[in-house]
Design a protein around this motif. Structure first.
Motif, PDB file in Angstrom:
ATOM      1  N   UNK A 144     -43.482 -67.287  19.511  1.00  0.00           N
ATOM      2  CA  UNK A 144     -43.392 -67.396  18.128  1.00  0.00           C
ATOM      3  C   UNK A 144     -45.485 -67.894  17.991  1.00  0.00           C
ATOM      4  N   UNK A 145     -45.590 -66.571  18.280  1.00  0.00           N
ATOM      5  CA  UNK A 145     -47.781 -67.051  18.287  1.00  0.00           C
ATOM      6  C   UNK A 145     -48.112 -65.474  16.335  1.00  0.00           C
ATOM      7  N   UNK A 146     -48.805 -66.449  15.936  1.00  0.00           N
ATOM      8  CA  UNK A 146     -49.069 -65.319  13.975  1.00  0.00           C
ATOM      9  C   UNK A 146     -50.903 -65.111  14.771  1.00  0.00           C
ATOM     10  N   UNK A 147     -50.855 -64.234  14.064  1.00  0.00           N
ATOM     11  CA  UNK A 147     -52.024 -63.398  14.227  1.00  0.00           C
ATOM     12  C   UNK A 147     -53.442 -64.584  13.911  1.00  0.00           C
ATOM     13  N   UNK A 148     -53.639 -65.157  14.479  1.00  0.00           N
ATOM     14  CA  UNK A 148     -55.632 -65.430  14.201  1.00  0.00           C
ATOM     15  C   UNK A 148     -54.809 -67.439  14.841  1.00  0.00           C
ATOM     16  N   UNK A 149     -53.046 -67.758  15.461  1.00  0.00           N
ATOM     17  CA  UNK A 149     -53.426 -68.980  15.409  1.00  0.00           C
ATOM     18  C   UNK A 149     -53.767 -68.905  16.853  1.00  0.00           C
ATOM     19  N   UNK A 150     -54.263 -70.567  17.001  1.00  0.00           N
ATOM     20  CA  UNK A 150     -55.384 -71.281  18.218  1.00  0.00           C
ATOM     21  C   UNK A 150     -54.359 -72.804  18.181  1.00  0.00           C
ATOM     22  N   UNK A 151     -53.263 -72.505  19.631  1.00  0.00           N
ATOM     23  CA  UNK A 151     -53.233 -74.060  20.015  1.00  0.00           C
ATOM     24  C   UNK A 151     -52.939 -74.087  21.252  1.00  0.00           C
ATOM     25  N   UNK A 152     -53.250 -75.271  21.631  1.00  0.00           N
ATOM     26  CA  UNK A 152     -52.668 -75.785  22.733  1.00  0.00           C
ATOM     27  C   UNK A 152     -51.351 -74.851  23.774  1.00  0.00           C
ATOM     28  N   UNK A 153     -51.791 -74.474  24.918  1.00  0.00           N
ATOM     29  CA  UNK A 153     -50.174 -73.573  25.787  1.00  0.00           C
ATOM     30  C   UNK A 153     -49.421 -75.622  26.008  1.00  0.00           C
ATOM     31  N   UNK A 154     -47.822 -74.746  25.509  1.00  0.00           N
ATOM     32  CA  UNK A 154     -47.141 -75.695  25.933  1.00  0.00           C
ATOM     33  C   UNK A 154     -46.215 -75.486  26.876  1.00  0.00           C
ATOM     34  N   UNK A 157     -53.937 -60.961  28.604  1.00  0.00           N
ATOM     35  CA  UNK A 157     -52.780 -61.259  27.651  1.00  0.00           C
ATOM     36  C   UNK A 157     -51.825 -61.192  27.657  1.00  0.00           C
ATOM     37  N   UNK A 158     -51.320 -61.264  26.862  1.00  0.00           N
ATOM     38  CA  UNK A 158     -49.636 -61.335  26.569  1.00  0.00           C
ATOM     39  C   UNK A 158     -48.608 -60.380  26.583  1.00  0.00           C
ATOM     40  N   UNK A 159     -47.839 -60.325  26.408  1.00  0.00           N
ATOM     41  CA  UNK A 159     -46.842 -59.116  26.178  1.00  0.00           C
ATOM     42  C   UNK A 159     -46.188 -59.236  24.812  1.00  0.00           C
ATOM     43  N   UNK A 160     -46.142 -58.353  24.208  1.00  0.00           N
ATOM     44  CA  UNK A 160     -45.392 -58.589  22.971  1.00  0.00           C
ATOM     45  C   UNK A 160     -43.860 -58.993  23.193  1.00  0.00           C
ATOM     46  N   UNK A 161     -43.254 -59.513  23.766  1.00  0.00           N
ATOM     47  CA  UNK A 161     -41.717 -59.877  24.517  1.00  0.00           C
ATOM     48  C   UNK A 161     -42.848 -61.435  24.374  1.00  0.00           C
ATOM     49  N   UNK A 162     -43.658 -61.972  25.634  1.00  0.00           N
ATOM     50  CA  UNK A 162     -44.317 -63.363  25.988  1.00  0.00           C
ATOM     51  C   UNK A 162     -44.821 -63.790  24.109  1.00  0.00           C
ATOM     52  N   UNK A 163     -45.119 -62.946  22.976  1.00  0.00           N
ATOM     53  CA  UNK A 163     -45.395 -63.107  22.303  1.00  0.00           C
ATOM     54  C   UNK A 163     -44.726 -63.711  21.087  1.00  0.00           C
TER      55      UNK A 163
END
Length: 55
Positions: A45-55, A35-41
Protein backbone atom coordinates in the motif's frame (compact mmCIF):
# COMPACT_ATOMS: atom_id res chain seq x y z
CA UNK A 1 23.55 -1.82 11.92
CA UNK A 2 21.21 -2.52 8.99
CA UNK A 3 18.03 -0.57 8.39
CA UNK A 4 15.49 -1.29 5.67
CA UNK A 5 13.15 1.26 4.10
CA UNK A 6 10.38 1.30 1.54
CA UNK A 7 10.50 4.37 -0.70
CA UNK A 8 7.85 5.31 -3.26
CA UNK A 9 10.09 6.76 -5.98
CA UNK A 10 10.03 6.27 -9.75
CA UNK A 11 13.77 5.56 -9.98
CA UNK A 12 16.39 3.71 -7.99
CA UNK A 13 18.60 6.82 -7.95
CA UNK A 14 15.88 8.95 -6.39
CA UNK A 15 15.21 6.30 -3.73
CA UNK A 16 18.93 6.08 -2.88
CA UNK A 17 19.17 9.89 -2.63
CA UNK A 18 16.20 10.01 -0.23
CA UNK A 19 17.73 7.32 1.98
CA UNK A 20 21.16 9.01 1.99
CA UNK A 21 19.44 12.24 3.04
CA UNK A 22 18.61 10.62 6.40
CA UNK A 23 22.25 10.41 7.43
CA UNK A 24 24.95 13.02 8.06
CA UNK A 25 27.23 13.48 5.05
CA UNK A 26 30.32 12.44 7.00
CA UNK A 27 28.82 9.02 7.79
CA UNK A 28 29.67 6.25 5.34
CA UNK A 29 26.41 4.69 4.19
CA UNK A 30 25.96 1.73 1.86
CA UNK A 31 22.67 1.69 0.03
CA UNK A 32 21.27 -1.31 -1.82
CA UNK A 33 18.05 -0.46 -3.65
CA UNK A 34 15.83 -3.07 -5.25
CA UNK A 35 12.74 -2.10 -7.23
CA UNK A 36 9.41 -3.57 -6.19
CA UNK A 37 7.04 -5.08 -8.72
CA UNK A 38 3.59 -3.57 -9.17
CA UNK A 39 2.03 -6.35 -7.07
CA UNK A 40 4.61 -5.89 -4.28
CA UNK A 41 3.92 -2.15 -4.28
CA UNK A 42 0.18 -2.79 -3.99
CA UNK A 43 0.75 -5.27 -1.15
CA UNK A 44 2.71 -2.59 0.75
CA UNK A 45 0.00 0.00 0.00
CA UNK A 46 2.86 2.29 -0.97
CA UNK A 47 1.93 5.76 -2.19
CA UNK A 48 4.08 7.80 -4.59
CA UNK A 49 6.66 9.75 -2.58
CA UNK A 50 6.02 7.75 0.61
CA UNK A 51 9.02 6.83 2.73
CA UNK A 52 8.84 4.49 5.70
CA UNK A 53 10.73 1.73 7.50
CA UNK A 54 10.16 -1.74 6.04
CA UNK A 55 7.91 -3.82 8.25
Amino acid sequence: MRETYVVGCPTREEAEARIRGLYPTELEVRVFATPLSVSETKEQKLMAGEFRPWQ
